[in-house]
Design an enzyme around this catalytic site. Structure first.
Site, PDB file in Angstrom:
ATOM      1  N   GLU A  10       0.830  -1.209   0.000  1.00  0.00           N
ATOM      2  CA  GLU A  10       0.000   0.000   0.000  1.00  0.00           C
ATOM      3  C   GLU A  10       0.861   1.253   0.000  1.00  0.00           C
ATOM      4  OE1 GLU A  10      -1.689   3.387   2.136  1.00  0.00           O
ATOM      5  OE2 GLU A  10      -0.359   1.906   3.045  1.00  0.00           O
ATOM      6  N   TYR A 282     -13.760  -0.739   2.419  1.00  0.00           N
ATOM      7  CA  TYR A 282     -13.032  -0.073   3.500  1.00  0.00           C
ATOM      8  C   TYR A 282     -13.091  -0.845   4.803  1.00  0.00           C
ATOM      9  CZ  TYR A 282     -13.587   3.408  -0.084  1.00  0.00           C
ATOM     10  OH  TYR A 282     -13.591   4.039  -1.304  1.00  0.00           O
ATOM     11  N   GLN A 286      -9.846  -3.511   7.827  1.00  0.00           N
ATOM     12  CA  GLN A 286      -9.987  -3.218   9.257  1.00  0.00           C
ATOM     13  C   GLN A 286     -10.350  -4.472  10.054  1.00  0.00           C
ATOM     14  OE1 GLN A 286     -10.391   0.265  10.591  1.00  0.00           O
ATOM     15  NE2 GLN A 286     -10.146   1.339   8.670  1.00  0.00           N
ATOM     16  N   HIS A 307      -4.682  -2.211   0.337  1.00  0.00           N
ATOM     17  CA  HIS A 307      -4.603  -2.066   1.794  1.00  0.00           C
ATOM     18  C   HIS A 307      -4.747  -3.430   2.468  1.00  0.00           C
ATOM     19  CE1 HIS A 307      -5.074   2.276   1.230  1.00  0.00           C
ATOM     20  NE2 HIS A 307      -4.815   2.425   2.507  1.00  0.00           N
TER      21      HIS A 307
END
Length: 338
Positions: A10, A282, A286, A307
């Site tokens: 990333e 997104y 996480q 990511h």
């Protein structure tokens, strides 16, 4: 000591945040070179310094080279100490990304913690407050810890000045499976404006309505915030399902027409709605760290982001935990802790 090239994968601040969190969780020190080497302006920015300062504060860590603009540093963790902490970015740097750095270590601490974080709450390239509140934290609470988050003041780029308060009641992480999101329940689009012309909100909502044409008119609403919170603008899109609520966002920027901002954000939401995945683009990265710390678990998601691939690589290097990624019959992607 683990050596990391900050330009790989990333290539941005996520490498720093994930490395610091993993270091606190595993006790492994690390050194990182070429910090944010994949960005137009490499080196540490103010928000990255604050995130590492937060990791040092809660983890009794030592960090050499921690200055704005630095391209390398060494991080040596101590032991995580729960308690009350106050972190201020000092710019519109993301409060959510500072939280990301310390959240999982404090979720696994031996006593509750309370965090006050000041900075940006609604800014580009970072999760807005509503994503934390409605998307991420409810999933983490299913794993055991109880986490509440309050928005005390909005903070937009470039002024910042936002403030969030987070209470964390830790618990051992239990493995969960987030494979199906259930039935669609409701959609909502809000255009937030503060200290800028109100018609910007109307233009954004009109453009978003064209893309999300199946949502009823009452799902689209402007929100006028106090002028002293601005200048600023955020477009927030929320899709509530039985088992997850996904939040997509767009943020006003000089030179970017309101219609273009709204169309881009709405197309991202439409893409998620068209999939059968639990996690949007997104949420996926996480979830990797808490799922890895739980030892088992799985979730479905949309196309894997850089990511996510970077986070999975860092988790394997620090903890030895690996992820298996595969494509499901309906075109979603399945992430499983190995």
């Amino acid at each position: 000591m683990i050596t990391i090239d900050g330009s790989e994968g990333e290539g941005g601040g996520q490498v720093l945040r994930y490395s610091a969190a993993l270091s606190l969780l595993t006790g492994e020190p690390f050194t990182i070179q070429n910090i944010r080497g994949g960005r137009a302006k490499p080196g540490l920015m103010r928000q990255h310094v604050t995130a590492l300062e937060a990791a040092c504060a809660i983890g009794g860590a030592e960090c050499s080279g921690l200055t704005v603009g630095a391209s390398e540093l060494i991080f040596r963790p101590g032991s995580v100490t729960p308690g009350e902490y106050h972190f201020a970015v000092g710019t519109a740097g993301s409060t959510g990304l500072v939280l990301q750095t310390v959240l999982v270590p404090l979720m696994l601490a031996d006593a509750p913690s309370k965090l006050v974080i000041e900075g940006g709450t609604h800014a580009m390239a970072a999760p807005p407050f509503e994503f934390l509140q409605k998307t991420l934290l409810p999933v983490l609470e299913r794993m055991g810890p109880q986490i509440s988050i309050t928005l005390e003041r909005h903070g937009f780029y470039p002024r910042g000045g936002g403030r969030i308060v987070v209470d964390i009641d830790p618990a051992p992480l239990r493995p969960i499976e987030c494979v199906t999101r259930g039935e669609f329940k409701a959609g909502k689009v809000e255009a937030l404006v503060a200290g800028i012309p109100f018609d910007i909100a109307d233009r954004e909502l009109k453009a978003a309505r064209k893309v999300l044409a199946e949502w009823p008119d009452e799902a689209f609403a402007p929100v006028q915030l106090p002028a002293e919170n601005g200048p600023g603008n955020a477009l927030l899109m929320e899709a509530e399902f039985d088992h997850v609520t996904e939040v997509m966002s767009g943020f006003g920027k000089l030179g970017v027409p309101a219609e273009r901002l709204a169309k881009t954000a709405a197309k991202r939401m439409a893409g998620y709605l068209a999939s059968q995945a639990f996690a949007g683009p997104y949420l996926q990265d996480q979830l990797l760290l808490p799922f890895a710390m739980a030892g088992r678990g799985a979730f479905t998601t949309v196309k894997l982001s850089e990511h996510t691939r970077t986070a999975a690589d860092l988790i394997e290097r620090f903890s030895g935990r690996d992820f298996r990624f595969s494509e499901t019959a309906d075109g979603a992607h399945l992430a499983e802790v190995c």
